[in-house]
Design a protein around this motif. Structure first.
Motif, PDB file in Angstrom:
ATOM      1  N   ASP A 202       0.280  -1.060   0.305  1.00  0.00           N
ATOM      2  CA  ASP A 202       0.488   0.382  -0.287  1.00  0.00           C
ATOM      3  C   ASP A 202       0.936   1.279   0.301  1.00  0.00           C
ATOM      4  O   ASP A 202       0.404   1.949  -0.655  1.00  0.00           O
ATOM      5  CB  ASP A 202      -0.807   0.040   0.907  1.00  0.00           C
ATOM      6  CG  ASP A 202      -1.843  -0.725   1.062  1.00  0.00           C
ATOM      7  OD1 ASP A 202      -2.627  -1.393  -0.020  1.00  0.00           O
ATOM      8  OD2 ASP A 202      -2.974  -1.482   2.118  1.00  0.00           O
ATOM      9  N   ASP A 203       1.978   1.693   0.849  1.00  0.00           N
ATOM     10  CA  ASP A 203       2.845   2.159   0.680  1.00  0.00           C
ATOM     11  C   ASP A 203       3.460   3.263  -0.401  1.00  0.00           C
ATOM     12  O   ASP A 203       3.545   4.447  -0.792  1.00  0.00           O
ATOM     13  CB  ASP A 203       3.792   1.708   1.774  1.00  0.00           C
ATOM     14  CG  ASP A 203       4.983   0.982   1.825  1.00  0.00           C
ATOM     15  OD1 ASP A 203       4.954   0.616   0.290  1.00  0.00           O
ATOM     16  OD2 ASP A 203       5.621   0.823   2.706  1.00  0.00           O
ATOM     17  N   PRO A 206       0.840   6.497  -2.102  1.00  0.00           N
ATOM     18  CA  PRO A 206       1.055   7.874  -2.098  1.00  0.00           C
ATOM     19  C   PRO A 206       2.258   8.377  -3.260  1.00  0.00           C
ATOM     20  O   PRO A 206       1.939   9.426  -3.498  1.00  0.00           O
ATOM     21  CB  PRO A 206       1.612   7.668  -0.408  1.00  0.00           C
ATOM     22  CG  PRO A 206       1.679   6.933   0.116  1.00  0.00           C
ATOM     23  CD  PRO A 206       1.078   5.744  -0.869  1.00  0.00           C
ATOM     24  N   THR A 209       0.291   8.896  -6.159  1.00  0.00           N
ATOM     25  CA  THR A 209       0.075  10.326  -6.488  1.00  0.00           C
ATOM     26  C   THR A 209       0.132  11.680  -5.535  1.00  0.00           C
ATOM     27  O   THR A 209      -0.507  12.014  -5.720  1.00  0.00           O
ATOM     28  CB  THR A 209      -1.441   9.647  -4.867  1.00  0.00           C
ATOM     29  OG1 THR A 209      -1.082   9.266  -3.863  1.00  0.00           O
ATOM     30  CG2 THR A 209      -2.617   8.188  -5.164  1.00  0.00           C
ATOM     31  N   THR A 223     -13.829   5.908   2.341  1.00  0.00           N
ATOM     32  CA  THR A 223     -13.481   6.846   1.851  1.00  0.00           C
ATOM     33  C   THR A 223     -12.537   8.169   2.986  1.00  0.00           C
ATOM     34  O   THR A 223     -11.603   8.712   2.516  1.00  0.00           O
ATOM     35  CB  THR A 223     -14.138   7.883   3.155  1.00  0.00           C
ATOM     36  OG1 THR A 223     -15.718   7.489   2.177  1.00  0.00           O
ATOM     37  CG2 THR A 223     -14.724   9.497   3.727  1.00  0.00           C
ATOM     38  N   GLU A 224     -11.748   7.121   4.122  1.00  0.00           N
ATOM     39  CA  GLU A 224     -10.507   7.606   4.312  1.00  0.00           C
ATOM     40  C   GLU A 224      -9.717   7.498   3.519  1.00  0.00           C
ATOM     41  O   GLU A 224      -8.059   8.361   3.992  1.00  0.00           O
ATOM     42  CB  GLU A 224     -10.011   6.434   5.447  1.00  0.00           C
ATOM     43  CG  GLU A 224     -11.429   6.421   7.292  1.00  0.00           C
ATOM     44  CD  GLU A 224     -10.773   7.823   7.204  1.00  0.00           C
ATOM     45  OE1 GLU A 224     -10.216   8.942   7.809  1.00  0.00           O
ATOM     46  OE2 GLU A 224     -12.397   8.729   7.722  1.00  0.00           O
ATOM     47  N   THR A 225      -9.202   6.254   3.243  1.00  0.00           N
ATOM     48  CA  THR A 225      -7.868   5.784   2.301  1.00  0.00           C
ATOM     49  C   THR A 225      -8.011   7.539   0.973  1.00  0.00           C
ATOM     50  O   THR A 225      -7.329   8.207   0.579  1.00  0.00           O
ATOM     51  CB  THR A 225      -8.299   4.854   1.028  1.00  0.00           C
ATOM     52  OG1 THR A 225      -7.789   3.967   2.520  1.00  0.00           O
ATOM     53  CG2 THR A 225      -7.170   4.672   0.727  1.00  0.00           C
ATOM     54  N   LYS A 227      -9.430  10.945   1.641  1.00  0.00           N
ATOM     55  CA  LYS A 227      -8.302  12.016   2.188  1.00  0.00           C
ATOM     56  C   LYS A 227      -7.118  11.627   1.813  1.00  0.00           C
ATOM     57  O   LYS A 227      -6.489  12.741   1.862  1.00  0.00           O
ATOM     58  CB  LYS A 227      -9.334  11.851   4.251  1.00  0.00           C
ATOM     59  CG  LYS A 227     -10.624  11.598   3.528  1.00  0.00           C
ATOM     60  CD  LYS A 227     -11.322  12.125   5.055  1.00  0.00           C
ATOM     61  CE  LYS A 227     -12.540  11.899   5.446  1.00  0.00           C
ATOM     62  NZ  LYS A 227     -13.226  12.259   6.801  1.00  0.00           N
ATOM     63  N   LYS A 228      -6.595  10.376   2.679  1.00  0.00           N
ATOM     64  CA  LYS A 228      -5.709  10.615   1.885  1.00  0.00           C
ATOM     65  C   LYS A 228      -4.969  10.973   1.061  1.00  0.00           C
ATOM     66  O   LYS A 228      -3.661  11.366   0.124  1.00  0.00           O
ATOM     67  CB  LYS A 228      -4.387   8.966   2.941  1.00  0.00           C
ATOM     68  CG  LYS A 228      -4.933   8.705   4.479  1.00  0.00           C
ATOM     69  CD  LYS A 228      -4.181   7.468   4.702  1.00  0.00           C
ATOM     70  CE  LYS A 228      -4.323   7.432   6.425  1.00  0.00           C
ATOM     71  NZ  LYS A 228      -3.997   5.931   6.650  1.00  0.00           N
ATOM     72  N   VAL A 229      -5.559   9.859  -0.719  1.00  0.00           N
ATOM     73  CA  VAL A 229      -5.080  10.183  -1.440  1.00  0.00           C
ATOM     74  C   VAL A 229      -5.437  11.624  -2.098  1.00  0.00           C
ATOM     75  O   VAL A 229      -4.387  12.113  -2.325  1.00  0.00           O
ATOM     76  CB  VAL A 229      -5.897  10.016  -2.640  1.00  0.00           C
ATOM     77  CG1 VAL A 229      -6.054  10.405  -4.282  1.00  0.00           C
ATOM     78  CG2 VAL A 229      -5.847   7.757  -2.357  1.00  0.00           C
ATOM     79  N   ALA A 231      -4.675  14.319  -0.040  1.00  0.00           N
ATOM     80  CA  ALA A 231      -3.896  14.796   0.663  1.00  0.00           C
ATOM     81  C   ALA A 231      -2.833  14.860  -0.434  1.00  0.00           C
ATOM     82  O   ALA A 231      -1.319  15.826  -0.402  1.00  0.00           O
ATOM     83  CB  ALA A 231      -3.933  14.249   1.928  1.00  0.00           C
ATOM     84  N   SER A 232      -2.138  13.408  -0.790  1.00  0.00           N
ATOM     85  CA  SER A 232      -1.029  13.377  -2.039  1.00  0.00           C
ATOM     86  C   SER A 232      -1.258  14.220  -2.668  1.00  0.00           C
ATOM     87  O   SER A 232       0.376  14.402  -3.727  1.00  0.00           O
ATOM     88  CB  SER A 232      -1.134  11.839  -2.105  1.00  0.00           C
ATOM     89  OG  SER A 232      -1.674  11.617  -2.732  1.00  0.00           O
TER      90      SER A 232
END
Length: 468
Positions: A202-203, A206, A209, A223-225, A227-229, A231-232
């Motif tokens: 998974d790492d 980022p 992206t 949804t939580e992932t 949000k990380k996408v 942000a990146s």
């Protein structure tokens, strides 16, 4: 055992380091997947960037034909891909399983070929000409989930390529093998570098992206992932399409026939063993028909076989991975502790793998985790209501808004209520049916942007306004 490889710049890329992919039907191995690195991501993006220079200026007819060719080659290899998909994802071949998914891949690729983005003329008179042109964006990063890995992959790939972009796709590490093979097959009809695939932990996501040379990210997942996408991608203001989680509500009005709608309710909730973003996750039933609905729904569901994807008698398969199985079991246990009543299923058997029975939970209430959280598995809470206004209020209280449905014999009345639902899509007397021409996307925390049809194709372009 088959050796799987990444495809970068049209070339097969093998790795000495691999990771095991679990067959969820047995708990054994589905195969070894190459473990890509940051260097592989960089190489894939570089290849896509190089290919973009020529692919972005190809004619509309060439791009259309590429999508048609993708549909044709997917059809030619459908049996191979469906077998591999069933092994690593768990869904059976028949019914609405792996073969159905491959059929969807073909339909979406073929349909995308026929979409048009004509030049829009805003003004054309003796004072001048104003035209709006749609231009491709560049390299598109595609991040796909484990529930419908191939079909969602095509949902990302086909419109990106049709619009003149190039693609680097990273599938979920839970289901990477079928995507590796699909991309290898698709590269037989695409120029080198137009479509690339990188697999790994998974790492790596980022890295892709957040890459400076990626112009757009299209992501399907939680949804939580998401949000990380988001942000990146912020560092370079990338375009985004995010199709995220859903906690879809269905509302049954008192005039429905419980026996008549039982089959429709079943598939609305349990397609792919409930592992579908836009399937029904909460069912609100009017008090006057509540017990009858529970009875008929349970009677129909009890006859559906859940088992190994390799078993030709299975209609539905296992939960795809151990983490998701644990979440489903935890939510069921919590519901029982809170006073809910299990009317079917509840506890998994001692079968190998991650097979869990179809579970219906009556006397569920808003505020219980089983209602408020997206369970994403073969379990459905059934909530009683007396006033339809209360049901609509409860349905709309979720932070998510992907899909919703209203069920009634009175279509006009159902339509009025449906248009009050806070969701990107809403169905009447059904739930979750998708059409390649109908725009699809969520509101609130269920996502950003639109997929499918002309509106979805536009998401892979920028506007250039020409003044002459």
């Amino acid at each position: 055992m088959t050796q799987f490889a990444m495809t970068i710049d049209g070339k097969v890329v093998t790795k000495t380091e691999t990771f095991n992919v679990i067959n969820p039907s047995t708990g054994g191995s589905a195969g070894q997947c190459p473990s890509g690195t940051v260097d592989d991501v960089n190489a894939a993006v570089a290849a896509a960037k190089t290919a973009y220079a020529s692919w972005s200026i190809t004619s509309d007819d060439v791009r259309k034909q590429a999508c048609r060719d993708m549909a044709a080659v997917l059809a030619a290899h459908a049996n191979e891909l469906a077998t591999l998909l069933s092994t690593e994802q768990g869904k059976p071949r028949g019914g609405l399983g792996a073969d159905f998914e491959l059929g969807g891949c073909q339909v979406w690729a073929g349909n995308t070929a026929e979409l048009e983005l004509p030049v829009e003329v805003i003004k054309d008179d003796n004072e001048g000409l104003i035209e709006v042109h749609r231009k491709p964006l560049g390299v598109v990063a595609s991040i796909t989930p484990w529930n419908w890995p191939l079909m969602i992959g095509i949902w990302h790939i086909a419109p990106a390529i049709r619009a003149g972009n190039t693609v680097v796709i990273k599938p979920s590490p839970y289901t990477p093998l079928s995507t590796l093979r699909m991309v290898e097959i698709l590269n037989t009809v695409l120029p080198a570098g137009v479509l690339n695939v990188v697999t790994g932990p998974d790492d790596l996501g980022p890295v892709l992206t957040g890459h400076a040379d990626v112009a757009k990210v299209t992501f399907t997942g939680s949804t939580e992932t998401g949000k990380k996408v988001m942000a990146s991608a912020a560092g370079t203001l990338k375009r985004l399409t995010l199709e995220l989680g859903g906690n879809d509500a269905g509302i049954l009005l008192p005039d429905v026939d419980p026996r008549q709608i039982a089959e429709g309710l079943f598939w609305s909730a349990f397609i792919n063993s409930g592992q579908t973003c836009a399937c029904m996750k909460r069912l609100y039933v009017h008090d006057s028909i509540y017990e009858d609905v529970c009875k008929e729904f349970a009677a129909f569901t009890a006859n559906i076989k859940v088992g190994s994807g390799a078993d030709t008698n299975s209609v539905l398969g296992p939960i795809q991975n151990a983490a998701q199985l644990a979440k489903v079991e935890d939510l069921i246990s919590d519901a029982v502790d809170q006073g809910a009543r299990i009317i079917l299923g509840g506890k998994r058997s001692t079968e190998a793998g991650y097979i869990h029975p179809l579970t219906l939970i009556a006397d569920a209430k808003d505020g219980m985790r089983i209602v408020d959280e997206e369970q994403f598995g073969p379990v459905l809470p059934i909530i009683r209501y007396s006033n339809v206004e209360d049901a609509i209020k409860a349905a709309n209280a979720s932070s998510m808004g992907l899909g919703a449905s209203v069920w009634s014999k009175d279509i006009a009345a159902a339509k009025k209520l449906a248009l009050r639902m806070e969701s990107g899509s809403v169905w009447i007397n059904g739930h979750g049916g998708l059409n390649p021409n109908a725009p699809f996307g969520g509101v609130k925390q269920s996502g950003l942007g639109t997929e499918f049809g002309t509106e979805g194709l536009k998401e892979f372009t920028s506007i250039q306004t020409l003044h002459a």
